[in-house]
Write a protein that holds these residues in place. Structure first.
Motif, PDB file in Angstrom:
ATOM      1  N   ARG A   1       0.834  -1.210   0.000  1.00  0.00           N
ATOM      2  CA  ARG A   1       0.000   0.000   0.000  1.00  0.00           C
ATOM      3  C   ARG A   1       0.864   1.254   0.000  1.00  0.00           C
ATOM      4  O   ARG A   1       0.548   2.236  -0.677  1.00  0.00           O
ATOM      5  CB  ARG A   1      -0.942  -0.004   1.209  1.00  0.00           C
ATOM      6  N   ALA A   2       1.955   1.225   0.759  1.00  0.00           N
ATOM      7  CA  ALA A   2       2.871   2.366   0.792  1.00  0.00           C
ATOM      8  C   ALA A   2       3.513   2.571  -0.580  1.00  0.00           C
ATOM      9  O   ALA A   2       3.675   3.712  -1.037  1.00  0.00           O
ATOM     10  CB  ALA A   2       3.943   2.150   1.853  1.00  0.00           C
ATOM     11  N   SER A   3       3.859   1.494  -1.244  1.00  0.00           N
ATOM     12  CA  SER A   3       4.458   1.584  -2.578  1.00  0.00           C
ATOM     13  C   SER A   3       3.469   2.165  -3.584  1.00  0.00           C
ATOM     14  O   SER A   3       3.849   2.950  -4.462  1.00  0.00           O
ATOM     15  CB  SER A   3       4.939   0.208  -3.029  1.00  0.00           C
ATOM     16  N   ASP A   4       2.213   1.794  -3.458  1.00  0.00           N
ATOM     17  CA  ASP A   4       1.184   2.376  -4.321  1.00  0.00           C
ATOM     18  C   ASP A   4       1.096   3.885  -4.096  1.00  0.00           C
ATOM     19  O   ASP A   4       0.934   4.661  -5.046  1.00  0.00           O
ATOM     20  CB  ASP A   4      -0.178   1.731  -4.058  1.00  0.00           C
ATOM     21  N   TYR A   5       1.200   4.302  -2.847  1.00  0.00           N
ATOM     22  CA  TYR A   5       1.166   5.727  -2.542  1.00  0.00           C
ATOM     23  C   TYR A   5       2.388   6.427  -3.134  1.00  0.00           C
ATOM     24  O   TYR A   5       2.267   7.518  -3.699  1.00  0.00           O
ATOM     25  CB  TYR A   5       1.098   5.952  -1.021  1.00  0.00           C
ATOM     26  N   ILE A   6       3.554   5.799  -3.029  1.00  0.00           N
ATOM     27  CA  ILE A   6       4.764   6.376  -3.615  1.00  0.00           C
ATOM     28  C   ILE A   6       4.595   6.534  -5.122  1.00  0.00           C
ATOM     29  O   ILE A   6       4.984   7.557  -5.696  1.00  0.00           O
ATOM     30  CB  ILE A   6       6.006   5.526  -3.267  1.00  0.00           C
ATOM     31  N   ASP A   7       4.008   5.536  -5.776  1.00  0.00           N
ATOM     32  CA  ASP A   7       3.760   5.639  -7.216  1.00  0.00           C
ATOM     33  C   ASP A   7       2.855   6.821  -7.533  1.00  0.00           C
ATOM     34  O   ASP A   7       3.049   7.510  -8.536  1.00  0.00           O
ATOM     35  CB  ASP A   7       3.134   4.347  -7.752  1.00  0.00           C
ATOM     36  N   ALA A   8       1.883   7.064  -6.668  1.00  0.00           N
ATOM     37  CA  ALA A   8       0.958   8.183  -6.898  1.00  0.00           C
ATOM     38  C   ALA A   8       1.666   9.526  -6.761  1.00  0.00           C
ATOM     39  O   ALA A   8       1.489  10.407  -7.601  1.00  0.00           O
ATOM     40  CB  ALA A   8      -0.221   8.099  -5.931  1.00  0.00           C
ATOM     41  N   VAL A   9       2.465   9.697  -5.717  1.00  0.00           N
ATOM     42  CA  VAL A   9       3.098  11.007  -5.494  1.00  0.00           C
ATOM     43  C   VAL A   9       4.322  11.232  -6.381  1.00  0.00           C
ATOM     44  O   VAL A   9       4.784  12.359  -6.498  1.00  0.00           O
ATOM     45  CB  VAL A   9       3.454  11.250  -4.006  1.00  0.00           C
ATOM     46  N   THR A  10       4.818  10.165  -7.005  1.00  0.00           N
ATOM     47  CA  THR A  10       5.940  10.326  -7.941  1.00  0.00           C
ATOM     48  C   THR A  10       5.453  10.262  -9.383  1.00  0.00           C
ATOM     49  O   THR A  10       6.265  10.207 -10.305  1.00  0.00           O
ATOM     50  CB  THR A  10       7.035   9.263  -7.715  1.00  0.00           C
ATOM     51  N   PHE A  11       4.141  10.247  -9.576  1.00  0.00           N
ATOM     52  CA  PHE A  11       3.521  10.282 -10.897  1.00  0.00           C
ATOM     53  C   PHE A  11       3.975   9.119 -11.771  1.00  0.00           C
ATOM     54  O   PHE A  11       4.181   9.267 -12.973  1.00  0.00           O
ATOM     55  CB  PHE A  11       3.803  11.622 -11.584  1.00  0.00           C
ATOM     56  N   GLY A  12       4.155   7.949 -11.162  1.00  0.00           N
ATOM     57  CA  GLY A  12       4.504   6.744 -11.899  1.00  0.00           C
ATOM     58  C   GLY A  12       5.912   6.730 -12.467  1.00  0.00           C
ATOM     59  O   GLY A  12       6.214   5.968 -13.368  1.00  0.00           O
ATOM     60  N   ARG A  13       6.784   7.555 -11.955  1.00  0.00           N
ATOM     61  CA  ARG A  13       8.149   7.637 -12.483  1.00  0.00           C
ATOM     62  C   ARG A  13       9.029   6.456 -12.097  1.00  0.00           C
ATOM     63  O   ARG A  13      10.124   6.309 -12.606  1.00  0.00           O
ATOM     64  CB  ARG A  13       8.816   8.920 -11.991  1.00  0.00           C
ATOM     65  N   LEU A  14       8.566   5.638 -11.179  1.00  0.00           N
ATOM     66  CA  LEU A  14       9.403   4.551 -10.682  1.00  0.00           C
ATOM     67  C   LEU A  14       9.021   3.196 -11.268  1.00  0.00           C
ATOM     68  O   LEU A  14       8.810   2.243 -10.536  1.00  0.00           O
ATOM     69  CB  LEU A  14       9.317   4.483  -9.146  1.00  0.00           C
ATOM     70  N   ASN A  15       8.969   3.104 -12.577  1.00  0.00           N
ATOM     71  CA  ASN A  15       8.739   1.779 -13.134  1.00  0.00           C
ATOM     72  C   ASN A  15      10.014   0.957 -12.925  1.00  0.00           C
ATOM     73  O   ASN A  15      11.058   1.487 -12.576  1.00  0.00           O
ATOM     74  CB  ASN A  15       8.315   1.837 -14.607  1.00  0.00           C
ATOM     75  N   GLU A  16       9.942  -0.336 -13.105  1.00  0.00           N
ATOM     76  CA  GLU A  16      11.072  -1.218 -12.773  1.00  0.00           C
ATOM     77  C   GLU A  16      12.345  -0.844 -13.516  1.00  0.00           C
ATOM     78  O   GLU A  16      13.437  -0.887 -12.963  1.00  0.00           O
ATOM     79  CB  GLU A  16      10.692  -2.674 -13.046  1.00  0.00           C
TER      80      GLU A  16
END
Length: 139
Positions: free
Chosen positions: A30-45
């Motif tokens: 859930r925390a990782s999903d939140y990080i994806d939201a606040v980083t606008f999906g910039r952290l793909n693999e």
């Protein structure tokens, strides 16, 4: 994909709230999903693997901090969830009495809206200097 593993939670972040991988993983997801939201999906693999070690470490620590926040908030909003581990707040010797501080007291005043702000500020603390939370266009 969770940005931090239980081992990283214990060793890199120094966390003690979660004592098993099974307890940590749902909150880390859930925390990782939140990080994806606040980083606008910039952290793909692909991009995550290219980041410097310091930035990856900040992402892991952010994931762990957000996971702990989520655990405490869930425990506060779901009365049947058991939370222990509060520090001793007071002790009386005459007619012996001990009072432990509830770890949820710090979240007692948070509403749903202010918890979102609390989570955002936690993410900003770890990711604010990485450029990942930048709202503009990257070229």
């Amino acid at each position: 994909m969770a940005y931090a593993t239980f081992e990283e939670y214990r060793m890199t972040y120094g966390g003690v709230l979660f004592t098993a991988d099974a307890a940590f993983l749902p909150f880390a997801e859930r925390a990782s999903d939140y990080i994806d939201a606040v980083t606008f999906g910039r952290l793909n693999e692909k991009d995550y693997a290219l980041l410097y070690g310091d930035v990856q470490r900040q992402i892991k620590k952010c994931c762990c901090a957000l996971a702990e926040n989520l655990f405490y908030y869930d425990a506060k909003t779901q009365p049947d969830a058991a939370v222990s581990g509060g520090a001793k707040q007071s002790e009386t010797i005459g007619k012996y009495s001990v009072t432990f501080r509830n770890p949820l007291d710090s979240l007692a005043q948070l509403t749903s809206g202010s918890f979102d702000t609390y989570q955002y500020n936690t993410a900003l603390k770890y990711l604010g200097r990485t450029g990942l939370m930048y709202r503009g266009v990257c070229e």
